[in-house]
Design a protein around this motif. Structure first.
Motif, mmCIF file in Angstrom:
data_model
loop_
_atom_site.group_PDB
_atom_site.id
_atom_site.type_symbol
_atom_site.label_atom_id
_atom_site.label_comp_id
_atom_site.label_asym_id
_atom_site.label_seq_id
_atom_site.Cartn_x
_atom_site.Cartn_y
_atom_site.Cartn_z
ATOM 1 N N PHE A 94 0.834 -1.200 0.000
ATOM 2 C CA PHE A 94 0.000 0.000 0.000
ATOM 3 C C PHE A 94 0.874 1.258 0.000
ATOM 4 C CE2 PHE A 94 -2.056 3.577 1.966
ATOM 5 C CZ PHE A 94 -3.295 3.629 1.338
ATOM 6 N N ASN A 95 1.879 1.267 0.879
ATOM 7 C CA ASN A 95 2.731 2.450 0.993
ATOM 8 C C ASN A 95 3.474 2.752 -0.311
ATOM 9 O OD1 ASN A 95 1.929 2.954 3.607
ATOM 10 N ND2 ASN A 95 3.733 2.038 4.543
ATOM 11 N N GLU A 96 3.799 1.707 -1.057
ATOM 12 C CA GLU A 96 4.481 1.895 -2.341
ATOM 13 C C GLU A 96 3.523 2.414 -3.411
ATOM 14 O OE1 GLU A 96 6.185 -1.961 -3.041
ATOM 15 O OE2 GLU A 96 7.868 -1.580 -1.668
ATOM 16 N N GLU A 97 2.257 2.016 -3.317
ATOM 17 C CA GLU A 97 1.258 2.425 -4.307
ATOM 18 C C GLU A 97 -0.124 2.484 -3.646
ATOM 19 O OE1 GLU A 97 -0.671 0.845 -8.480
ATOM 20 O OE2 GLU A 97 1.217 -0.016 -7.830
ATOM 21 N N PRO A 98 -0.395 3.574 -2.929
ATOM 22 C CA PRO A 98 -1.682 3.683 -2.248
ATOM 23 C C PRO A 98 -2.854 3.585 -3.231
ATOM 24 C CG PRO A 98 -0.176 5.351 -1.439
ATOM 25 C CD PRO A 98 0.469 4.732 -2.653
ATOM 26 N N SER A 99 -3.775 2.683 -2.930
ATOM 27 C CA SER A 99 -4.960 2.498 -3.779
ATOM 28 C C SER A 99 -6.029 1.789 -2.966
ATOM 29 C CB SER A 99 -4.615 1.662 -5.013
ATOM 30 O OG SER A 99 -4.297 0.329 -4.634
ATOM 31 N N ALA A 100 -7.257 1.848 -3.451
ATOM 32 C CA ALA A 100 -8.353 1.135 -2.800
ATOM 33 C C ALA A 100 -8.086 -0.368 -2.803
ATOM 34 C CB ALA A 100 -9.673 1.448 -3.498
ATOM 35 N N LYS A 101 -7.514 -0.858 -3.894
ATOM 36 C CA LYS A 101 -7.197 -2.290 -3.995
ATOM 37 C C LYS A 101 -6.205 -2.708 -2.909
ATOM 38 C CE LYS A 101 -4.895 -5.587 -7.007
ATOM 39 N NZ LYS A 101 -4.119 -5.759 -8.246
ATOM 40 N N HIS A 102 -5.150 -1.926 -2.718
ATOM 41 C CA HIS A 102 -4.158 -2.273 -1.705
ATOM 42 C C HIS A 102 -4.696 -2.046 -0.293
ATOM 43 C CE1 HIS A 102 -0.973 -1.756 -5.042
ATOM 44 N NE2 HIS A 102 -1.375 -3.018 -4.964
ATOM 45 N N PHE A 103 -5.574 -1.069 -0.137
ATOM 46 C CA PHE A 103 -6.253 -0.877 1.149
ATOM 47 C C PHE A 103 -7.053 -2.140 1.486
ATOM 48 C CE2 PHE A 103 -10.083 0.053 3.530
ATOM 49 C CZ PHE A 103 -9.602 0.776 4.605
ATOM 50 N N SER A 104 -7.795 -2.635 0.507
ATOM 51 C CA SER A 104 -8.613 -3.831 0.722
ATOM 52 C C SER A 104 -7.755 -5.043 1.050
ATOM 53 C CB SER A 104 -9.487 -4.114 -0.498
ATOM 54 O OG SER A 104 -10.479 -3.107 -0.605
ATOM 55 N N SER A 105 -6.562 -5.100 0.505
ATOM 56 C CA SER A 105 -5.638 -6.189 0.813
ATOM 57 C C SER A 105 -5.223 -6.152 2.283
ATOM 58 C CB SER A 105 -4.405 -6.094 -0.092
ATOM 59 O OG SER A 105 -3.493 -7.107 0.205
ATOM 60 N N ILE A 106 -4.980 -4.956 2.797
ATOM 61 C CA ILE A 106 -4.643 -4.821 4.217
ATOM 62 C C ILE A 106 -5.802 -5.333 5.076
ATOM 63 C CG2 ILE A 106 -4.218 -3.183 6.094
ATOM 64 C CD1 ILE A 106 -2.767 -1.407 4.037
ATOM 65 N N VAL A 107 -7.001 -4.883 4.771
ATOM 66 C CA VAL A 107 -8.179 -5.284 5.547
ATOM 67 C C VAL A 107 -8.387 -6.801 5.450
ATOM 68 C CG1 VAL A 107 -10.676 -5.017 5.813
ATOM 69 C CG2 VAL A 107 -9.245 -3.011 5.343
ATOM 70 N N SER A 108 -8.158 -7.344 4.277
ATOM 71 C CA SER A 108 -8.276 -8.796 4.094
ATOM 72 C C SER A 108 -7.290 -9.548 4.982
ATOM 73 C CB SER A 108 -8.033 -9.146 2.623
ATOM 74 O OG SER A 108 -8.103 -10.532 2.424
#
Length: 111
Positions: free
Chosen positions: A73-87
């Protein structure tokens, strides 16, 4: 009961993580630019737990997977990477400590 556990390092870290994620989710939902958002989060398995029962097999690997998703996420902030964190939060808590799952569900971005 809002926070049923004592304020151990692990509990405080997770509460802080939740707060940070909640803020970014709000920005995503509003369509705000999140390209400068960054998460600065310690490794979960390195924190002192509320009690020894939280130190289960799989914690370290789940913590490392979470750290990887935060790095991504920190390398490429996006909704997709946000959702990966939550997952990653959901996966870990499903396996190791299901209590906070209902709260974590509030971080899920609807599709």
């Amino acid at each position: 009961i809002i926070d049923p556990n004592n304020a151990s390092e692990m509990a405080l870290l997770m509460r802080n993580m939740f707060s940070q994620l909640e803020i970014v989710k709000g920005k995503i939902l509003l369509g705000d630019d999140i390209s400068k958002e960054q998460f600065d989060i310690e490794l979960i398995h390195k924190q002192t737990p509320t009690d020894e029962s939280f130190l289960k097999e799989g914690l370290e690997s789940m913590s490392n997977a979470y750290a990887y998703s935060v790095k991504t996420f920190n390398e490429e902030p996006s909704a997709k990477h946000f959702s990966s964190i939550v997952s990653n939060c959901t996966s870990c808590h499903t396996m190791l400590c299901p209590g906070p799952l209902e709260r974590i569900d509030n971080l899920i971005l609807e599709k």
